[in-house]
Design a protein around this motif. Sequence first.
Motif, mmCIF file in Angstrom:
data_model
loop_
_atom_site.group_PDB
_atom_site.id
_atom_site.type_symbol
_atom_site.label_atom_id
_atom_site.label_comp_id
_atom_site.label_asym_id
_atom_site.label_seq_id
_atom_site.Cartn_x
_atom_site.Cartn_y
_atom_site.Cartn_z
ATOM 1 N N ARG A 175 0.815 -1.498 0.057
ATOM 2 C CA ARG A 175 0.167 -0.058 -0.291
ATOM 3 C C ARG A 175 0.484 1.165 -0.019
ATOM 4 O O ARG A 175 0.260 2.617 0.009
ATOM 5 C CB ARG A 175 -1.020 0.073 1.152
ATOM 6 C CG ARG A 175 -1.857 -1.087 0.879
ATOM 7 C CD ARG A 175 -2.565 -0.216 0.237
ATOM 8 N NE ARG A 175 -3.813 -0.168 0.930
ATOM 9 C CZ ARG A 175 -4.621 0.941 0.512
ATOM 10 N NH1 ARG A 175 -6.237 0.186 0.177
ATOM 11 N NH2 ARG A 175 -5.404 1.968 1.520
ATOM 12 N N GLN A 176 2.087 0.831 0.877
ATOM 13 C CA GLN A 176 3.134 2.285 0.450
ATOM 14 C C GLN A 176 4.184 2.028 -0.994
ATOM 15 O O GLN A 176 5.280 3.121 -0.448
ATOM 16 C CB GLN A 176 3.712 2.794 1.370
ATOM 17 C CG GLN A 176 3.245 2.744 2.493
ATOM 18 C CD GLN A 176 2.622 3.564 3.456
ATOM 19 O OE1 GLN A 176 3.417 4.664 2.956
ATOM 20 N NE2 GLN A 176 1.856 3.627 3.729
ATOM 21 N N GLY A 177 3.638 1.617 -1.737
ATOM 22 C CA GLY A 177 4.328 1.763 -3.052
ATOM 23 C C GLY A 177 6.108 0.593 -2.660
ATOM 24 O O GLY A 177 6.415 1.411 -4.156
ATOM 25 N N TYR A 178 5.572 0.000 -1.849
ATOM 26 C CA TYR A 178 7.305 -0.887 -2.185
ATOM 27 C C TYR A 178 6.593 -2.232 -2.991
ATOM 28 O O TYR A 178 6.036 -2.655 -3.346
ATOM 29 C CB TYR A 178 7.704 -1.283 -1.168
ATOM 30 C CG TYR A 178 7.651 0.242 -0.122
ATOM 31 C CD1 TYR A 178 9.719 -0.187 0.567
ATOM 32 C CD2 TYR A 178 7.315 0.426 0.996
ATOM 33 C CE1 TYR A 178 9.903 1.363 0.549
ATOM 34 C CE2 TYR A 178 7.480 1.797 1.521
ATOM 35 C CZ TYR A 178 8.893 1.619 1.369
ATOM 36 O OH TYR A 178 9.387 3.166 2.306
ATOM 37 N N SER A 179 8.002 -2.582 -3.461
ATOM 38 C CA SER A 179 7.974 -3.813 -4.816
ATOM 39 C C SER A 179 9.083 -4.868 -4.151
ATOM 40 O O SER A 179 9.674 -4.071 -3.184
ATOM 41 C CB SER A 179 8.144 -3.431 -6.305
ATOM 42 O OG SER A 179 9.342 -1.979 -6.604
ATOM 43 N N ASN A 180 9.091 -5.866 -4.729
ATOM 44 C CA ASN A 180 9.272 -6.546 -4.758
ATOM 45 C C ASN A 180 9.944 -7.469 -2.749
ATOM 46 O O ASN A 180 10.677 -7.349 -2.292
ATOM 47 C CB ASN A 180 11.040 -6.526 -4.962
ATOM 48 C CG ASN A 180 11.609 -6.572 -6.500
ATOM 49 O OD1 ASN A 180 10.472 -6.861 -7.170
ATOM 50 N ND2 ASN A 180 12.359 -5.473 -6.580
#
Length: 103
Positions: free
Chosen positions: A82-87
């Motif tokens: 939800r905070q925009g982090y990937s991997n």
Amino acid sequence: MSMLTRCYITALVIFRALVPSRPGHVPPGVAAPSGYRTVPPGEISLYLGDLSRAVGKDGRLTLFFPSCGAAAAPFVLFRLKRQGYSNCRATVTSDGMLLEGTR
């Protein structure tokens, strides 16, 4: 560590992942396994209140929650996404939960 303490820390991580507190000053962490920043129980709300303050210069978020159980992993991963982090990845060991993500 006692089972009651492990349950308390796991519940605290779940609660703060779902209901983050207001961001505060995140103190410099102590290096943990493989360069992870250790999050003491008293600072869980600070780190989960504003995850971007714990991101390194390379854009990686690497946190270690000692004595945190596997039940908290889906909630923390949900917060990271939800905070925009990937991997994003949460690895639970016998010592606690390792959390990583990339911005």
